[in-house]
Enzyme design. Structure first.
Site, PDB file in Angstrom:
ATOM      1  N   THR A  15      26.416  70.883  74.510  1.00  0.00           N
ATOM      2  CA  THR A  15      26.319  72.239  74.303  1.00  0.00           C
ATOM      3  C   THR A  15      24.839  73.035  74.495  1.00  0.00           C
ATOM      4  O   THR A  15      24.801  73.714  74.986  1.00  0.00           O
ATOM      5  CB  THR A  15      27.249  72.628  73.260  1.00  0.00           C
ATOM      6  OG1 THR A  15      28.623  72.206  73.403  1.00  0.00           O
ATOM      7  CG2 THR A  15      27.572  74.055  73.434  1.00  0.00           C
ATOM      8  N   SER A  61      30.909  62.861  74.716  1.00  0.00           N
ATOM      9  CA  SER A  61      32.093  62.068  74.621  1.00  0.00           C
ATOM     10  C   SER A  61      31.835  60.912  75.718  1.00  0.00           C
ATOM     11  O   SER A  61      32.735  59.856  75.639  1.00  0.00           O
ATOM     12  CB  SER A  61      33.254  62.819  74.930  1.00  0.00           C
ATOM     13  OG  SER A  61      32.971  63.601  75.820  1.00  0.00           O
ATOM     14  N   GLN A 279      37.892  55.084  54.281  1.00  0.00           N
ATOM     15  CA  GLN A 279      38.409  56.272  54.999  1.00  0.00           C
ATOM     16  C   GLN A 279      37.867  57.364  54.488  1.00  0.00           C
ATOM     17  O   GLN A 279      37.774  58.541  55.021  1.00  0.00           O
ATOM     18  CB  GLN A 279      40.022  56.359  55.151  1.00  0.00           C
ATOM     19  CG  GLN A 279      40.464  55.130  55.754  1.00  0.00           C
ATOM     20  CD  GLN A 279      42.052  55.423  55.995  1.00  0.00           C
ATOM     21  OE1 GLN A 279      42.703  56.480  55.501  1.00  0.00           O
ATOM     22  NE2 GLN A 279      43.033  54.376  56.347  1.00  0.00           N
TER      23      GLN A 279
HETATM   24  N1  ASP Z   1      31.463  68.079  73.777  1.00  0.00           N
HETATM   25  C1  ASP Z   1      30.156  68.480  73.400  1.00  0.00           C
HETATM   26  C2  ASP Z   1      29.233  67.309  73.299  1.00  0.00           C
HETATM   27  O1  ASP Z   1      29.412  66.635  72.106  1.00  0.00           O
HETATM   28  C3  ASP Z   1      29.921  69.403  72.166  1.00  0.00           C
HETATM   29  C4  ASP Z   1      28.815  69.535  71.661  1.00  0.00           C
HETATM   30  O2  ASP Z   1      27.623  69.523  72.208  1.00  0.00           O
HETATM   31  O3  ASP Z   1      28.478  69.938  70.496  1.00  0.00           O
HETATM   32  O4  ASP Z   1      28.562  66.667  74.186  1.00  0.00           O
END
Ligand code: ASP
Length: 342
Positions: A15, A61, A279
């Site tokens: 982001t 991700s 956990q």
């Molecule tokens: N989905 C984004 C990522 O991890 C969220 C972020 O950048 O905070 O790449």
């Protein structure tokens, strides 16, 4: 330091490097060379800044060990040219990448600071500017002509943490990360308050070694009441299985049902390491507390102590990639490599 420190920004995606498309409103990566356009304040910092962007920035991700090695190699290739490194990364898997880098970079004597943001850099209320500016300042910090931070850190919302102690705990708040088992290294207020006693102390005479082999044939299994025998047996019979991280209850507790013990024994009998990680976000594994764990103590399960799941996974992948012998694996894993456990 007599001259201005040289800082390399490594942009991987996430982001922090995004802006809204004015027509569709969708987030898209912006050209990182235009960084100064969005944060002209960077010109005011007491350092020289250069940047290196992934050819195709990624959402975190999609991170994986190949990208970890790419980041490690960029640092290795530029290690003698720059005084500090700031890695811009999506927050979702930042704790995994930053933990992996902490294990990859042996004998680190320079700062490697991971940061990102919850809101894109082009957003009016963005947290990206503060996170980025302070990360660069931290990477530039020197005392007695030596860098103050000589480890892999993660800076987010006014705190610098030891990266391999962090976990993403909030998808909404600006304070997205926490480190429940280790105090912050720096708190950013009116001044940067450095907690010197908790910093890793480097050996200045040793040369940087970058480890690049990761074994990804591992599993992470989180225990839950009602976990199914058939499903566990199916998972554990994966022919290529090289390691297992078990997220257990409380202080490392597992069901003592015979079928589960048998399933674990089948793995440990093949000399496949099984790591016990709690956990809980805070506290430590201690298998000696409850009687239900009696049998597990004798079959060589490795205690993750107070390690995070992110650090356990990446440490396991790296140690398996280094071909540590079965005989030494338990002792080595239970020993802190980069301050990731007590
Ligand atoms: N989905 C984004 C990522 O991890 C969220 C972020 O950048 O905070 O790449």
């Amino acid at each position: 330091m007599n001259t201005k420190p040289n800082i390399l920004l490594i942009y991987t995606g996430g982001t922090i490097g995004m802006i809204k498309d004015s027509e569709t409103g969708a987030l898209q990566n912006f050209n990182f060379d235009e960084l100064l356009k969005f944060i002209p304040e960077l010109n005011l910092l007491e350092c020289n800044i250069a940047s290196h962007s992934f050819l195709k920035p990624i959402d975190s991700s999609n991170m994986n060990p190949t990208f970890w090695v790419e980041i490690g190699t960029i640092i290795e290739d530029n290690y003698n040219i720059y005084d500090g490194f700031v890695v811009l990364h999506g927050s979702d898997t930042m704790s995994y990448t930053a933990s992996a880098l902490s294990f990859m970079l042996e004998n680190l004597t320079k700062p490697v600071i991971f940061t990102g943001s919850q809101l894109p850099i082009g957003d009016l209320r963005t947290d990206a500017k503060e996170n980025l500016i302070t990360s660069i300042q931290i990477a530039s910090l020197h005392k007695d002509n030596k860098p103050v931070i000589t480890e892999v850190g993660l800076y987010f919302e006014y705190k610098l943490y030891r990266a391999n102690r962090t976990t993403k705990v909030n998808a909404e708040h600006f304070e997205a990360f926490d480190s429940l088992n280790y105090p912050p290294l720096i708190i950013s207020g009116v001044n940067l308050s450095v907690h010197f006693p908790v910093l890793l102390k480097p050996n200045w005479n040793k040369k940087l070694v970058v480890h690049k082999n990761f074994e990804s044939n591992i599993l992470l299994v989180k225990m839950f009441p009602g976990i199914n025998e058939e499903a566990i047996n199916y998972l554990f019979s994966y022919p290529n299985l090289k390691g297992l991280v078990l997220e257990t209850y409380g202080s490392g507790n597992l069901t003592n049902k015979t079928w589960f013990l048998k399933a674990i024994k089948k793995i440990t009998n093949k000399n496949i390491p099984v790591i016990n990680v709690t956990q809980c976000f805070g506290g430590s594994v201690d298998m000696s507390i409850y009687n239900t764990n009696k049998e597990y103590r004798t079959i060589g399960i490795i205690s993750g102590k107070d390690i995070t799941t992110e650090a356990a996974i990446t440490k396991l992948m790296l140690m398996l990639g280094q071909n540590v012998s079965a005989k030494d694996f338990k002792i080595k894993f239970e020993t802190s490599l980069r301050g990731e456990m007590k």
